[in-house]
Scaffold this active site. Structure first.
Site: not given
Ligand code: GDP
Ligand code: IMO
Ligand code: MG
Length: 429
Positions: A13, A16, A40-41, A223
């Protein structure tokens, strides 16, 4: 370097999806290489928000998107995501999406087993996404998996299914669950097979052709390094290798294909699920980071744990993943703090440590050693150039670079696609 490999440098999170979407305007192909729909991207483009779990983030721009053999694929989750994006105006066809014919499938009983194990583990649970990721990888390594290519041979599936179900029936019996209903499973597979097969290809061939023609390939990790099954906070990890080295094996390209390794790193730290987290904050600052950063899981909606930036962990992530440069994201979330702390080392039972220990008990016991730096009162939100950043924010970035021994290539200052500062172009480096 023609290619870029994006990986998470912390516990996932990190942003990415946003960075891959931004970079994909310069890429010819975007490829996922591990994980599954546990990811979850989030992409924000104007007033549209796209949440992708299984599909590569390049799909939103219509860039050729590839799901590599290293990914575990839930056919029904795939169909649901294709439909959801279709409703948002993103058309997904075999011209824009290819799926490795060797991807192992996540089946309904994998999801059941994931949940049964979690529910039986009480306080020791991992906090998985309950998507069946771990059980599906177990079957792949156990040489029992049903793969995408098997969907074209459902009439011959009998002996394979017998072997797989014998294994699962024994596990299910241990939980007091009935055996797998093979007839129902086969019927479900028959129903979904054509949908998946329209995208199935030997993607190693597509990617090697692209490489031979000098096309730019962008690998999208899911991840983060601290969730890597070898290098992460084991056993509180996911069941795949999340490091950049997996990009090659998870798609069918040689190790030199990774190119510029871009580690995505949040300006603070978050974690969702159980496991050690030395800089976790249970106070008002932790609360503030969570609120300002909207730190709720994209997949499960769970509240993410928040804490200060841990330079020891990120230095270790960068080292084991061979990171060339980082994208520092969510800098804006730190706006308005008087002081910011950075973890620069640990103490373990009185001893100084400059790396994260391997044993879970030691990982839980380390105490962070902090350096305190001045914060900034100005807003960095939406900054698109280095010149728009306050001096203290630049100082913070420079200190992070120094501590993690890796330069910053990009800075992100909001969820919006264009609110990104390019310091060093990964594609032309
Ligand atoms: P990922 O799993 O690495 O793709 O990240 P996620 O999408 O799960 O979580 C990142 C969250 O931060 C998302 O809701 C993005 O829209 C948000 N985000 C990404 N870059 C920035 C930033 O520079 N500032 C803020 N405030 N939010 C951001
Ligand atoms: P993105 O790509 C954050 C965490 C779960 C749990 C552990 C194992 O959005 O960054 P799993 O279901 O993979 O067997 O769970 O890994 N986890 C993540 N945490 N971002 C993710 O993906 C994750 N994918 C798995 O919360 O701790
Ligand atoms: Mg994510």
């Amino acid at each position: 370097m023609a290619n870029v490999t994006v990986i998470g440098g912390q516990w996932g999170d990190e942003g990415k999806g946003k960075i891959v979407d931004w970079l994909s305007s310069r890429a010819d192909v975007v490829a996922r290489f591990q994980g599954g729909h546990n990811a979850g991207h989030t992409l924000v483009v104007g007033d549209q928000v796209y949440k992708l779990s299984l599909l590569p983030s390049g799909i939103v721009r219509g860039t050729l998107s590839v799901i590599g053999n290293g990914v575990v694929l839930d056919p029904w989750a795939l169909q649901a995501e294709v439909e959801k994006l279709g409703a948002q105006g993103v058309s997904i066809t075999p011209e824009t999406l290819q799926i490795a014919d060797t991807c192992p499938l996540i089946l309904p009983f994998h999801r059941d087993l994931d949940a049964l194990r979690e529910d039986a583990s009480g306080a020791g649970k991992i906090g998985t996404t309950r998507r069946g990721i771990g059980p599906a990888y177990e079957d792949k390594v156990g040489r029992r998996a049903i793969r995408v290519c098997d969907l074209a041979h459902l009439d011959e599936l009998g002996p394979q299914l017998d072997r797989l179900c014998a294994h699962h029936d024994a596990l299910r019996a241990g939980f007091g669950e009935p055996p797998v209903d093979r007839a129902a499973l086969t019927a479900e597979l028959r129903q979904i097979a054509d949908f998946v097969l329209q995208f199935a290809r030997p993607v190693w061939l597509t990617l090697n052709d692209a490489k031979a023609r000098g096309r730019r390939i962008l690998f999208e990790g899911a991840q983060g390094v601290l969730l890597d099954v070898d290098h992460g906070t084991y056993p509180f990890v996911t069941s795949s290798n999340t490091i950049a080295g997996t990009a090659a094996g998870g798609t069918g390209l040689g190790p030199s294909a990774a190119g510029f390794v871009l580690g995505i790193v949040k300006a603070y730290t978050t974690r969702v699920g159980s496991g050690p987290f030395p800089t976790e904050l249970d106070d008002a600052i932790g609360q503030r980071l969570g609120e300002r950063g909207h730190e709720f899981g994209t997949v499960t909606g769970r509240k993410r744990r928040c804490g200060w930036f841990d330079a020891v962990l990120v230095r270790q992530s960068c080292a084991v993943s061979g990171v060339t440069g980082i994208a520092l994201t969510k800098l804006d979330v730190l706006d308005g703090l008087d002081e910011i702390r950075i973890c620069i080392g640990y103490r373990l039972r009185g001893q100084k440590m400059d790396h994260f220990p391997a044993h879970a008990a030691d990982q839980a016991a380390v105490e962070p050693v902090y350096e305190t730096v001045a914060g900034w009162s100005e807003s960095t939100a939406g900054a698109r150039s280095w010149a728009q950043l306050p001096a203290q924010a630049i100082k913070y970035i420079r200190r992070v670079e120094e501590l993690i021994r890796t330069p910053v290539a990009l800075v992100s200052t909001s969820p919006e696609r264009e609110d990104t500062i390019l310091v060093r172009d990964p594609f032309s480096d």
